[in-house]
Scaffold this motif. Structure first.
Motif: not given
Length: 324
Positions: A134-148, A233-245
């Motif tokens: 929200f702070a970055l958004q207030d500074d003018g950034w455009i928040l396009r996605n929240r990805i989980v 292929g399809r749009n991967p969506g906003d939930v990414w199943l990725i392991p830590t490394a």
């Protein structure tokens, strides 16, 4: 500004991210992929380190200052991919783990985290990622996605009065309404038939797969295979199943190479420059080089930069192969 290290594909700067960014030229990078130190979670043993501010508000303001400079050095069509974790309020007390800790020592990490006092009652989830967003958004950034980012191999937690944490926030910010974004680079295999094949623009005319460049706002209904699927292929969506490394070097809080790969593939122009102002062990740099992008990294710790040069950046693609 003399870099700590520089060659044809990598430039590293040793110092405070804000100070180094202020010395960089405006519009000089194409994409930013980063994960700053999380609030109140680790003591890296470096004077002036991020994450040990007195209050969550102070942390957010410091992040705001840094990403204000990031916005200036980012090209007008560039994107920022910000991975940031949350933390809980506690009664205070510190027992930090220094920069020589090893990733594999999970129990030591759990018990050695830095606990900062808070004005909120203990056990409160602080909501740090969204406060920063929200702070970055207030500074003018455009928040396009929240990805989980769902960490498919997340370590178990011993808590019994809440659900265990298995995800983190990844935010996609843009500097302008039109920006470079290559969805085709991160498409996933289609798994179901949606509807009959149609390829149309907003105006209803036929769409050619070769006519739309990455970053276009043209709307298209996928169906190139006749089953309602896009041919790539399809749009991967906003939930990414990725392991830590985990990385068996000295920096235990490493970004997942798979996470960095998706961000850079989608948001980094081919041949462009990727910046990480909190480079750490340079996972972002390793993946950027593998994908044919140049890398600029900044870190407060010379130990981490030296480690990256000895390992992850030593031989680039030949040494590390596929980072997915």
């Amino acid at each position: 500004m003399k870099p700590y290290y520089s060659d044809d594909s990598v430039t590293l700067h040793h110092g405070d991210a804000l100070d180094v960014l202020r010395a960089m030229a405006s519009g000089s990078v194409n994409c930013v992929v980063t994960s700053p130190p999380y609030y109140g979670l680790r003591d890296y043993g470096e004077p002036g380190q991020y994450g040990l501010e007195e209050t969550p508000a102070a942390y957010v303001e410091r992040m705001r200052d840094v990403f204000s400079e990031v916005r200036r050095v980012l090209a007008d069509d560039g994107t920022l991919w910000l991975n940031i974790g949350d933390s809980y309020a506690s009664t205070g007390g510190t027992s930090g783990v220094g920069p020589d800790a090893v990733v594999a020592q999970t129990r030591r990490q759990d018990t050695g985290r830095t606990r900062l006092a808070s004005t909120l009652p203990p056990k409160n989830l602080l909501g740090i990622p969204w406060r920063v967003a929200f702070a970055l958004q207030d500074d003018g950034w455009i928040l396009r996605n929240r990805i989980v980012w769902h960490k498919t191999n997340a370590m178990p937690e011993s808590v019994t009065d809440r659900l265990s944490s298995r995800s983190e926030e990844l935010f996609l910010f843009a500097k302008a309404q039109r920006y470079w974004f290559d969805l085709d680079a991160i498409r996933e295999p289609a798994v179901t038939a949606d509807r009959p094949a149609t390829l149309k623009t907003r105006g209803g005319s036929e769409w050619s797969a070769k006519a739309v460049k990455p970053g276009s706002t043209q709307q298209r209904t996928p169906g190139a295979d006749g089953l309602g699927h896009h041919a790539l292929g399809r749009n991967p969506g906003d939930v990414w199943l990725i392991p830590t490394a985990p990385f068996s070097g000295a920096h235990f809080a490493v970004m997942s190479p798979g996470l960095a790969r998706r961000c850079i593939a989608a948001g980094g122009r081919p041949g462009g420059i990727v910046l990480d102002p909190f480079a750490g062990s340079c996972t972002t740099g390793m993946v950027a080089n593998q994908l044919g992008r140049r890398f600029v990294g900044i870190d407060l710790s010379a130990k981490y930069l030296d480690l990256a040069l000895r390992t992850r950046l030593a031989q680039g693609v030949l040494m590390f192969g596929d980072a997915a």
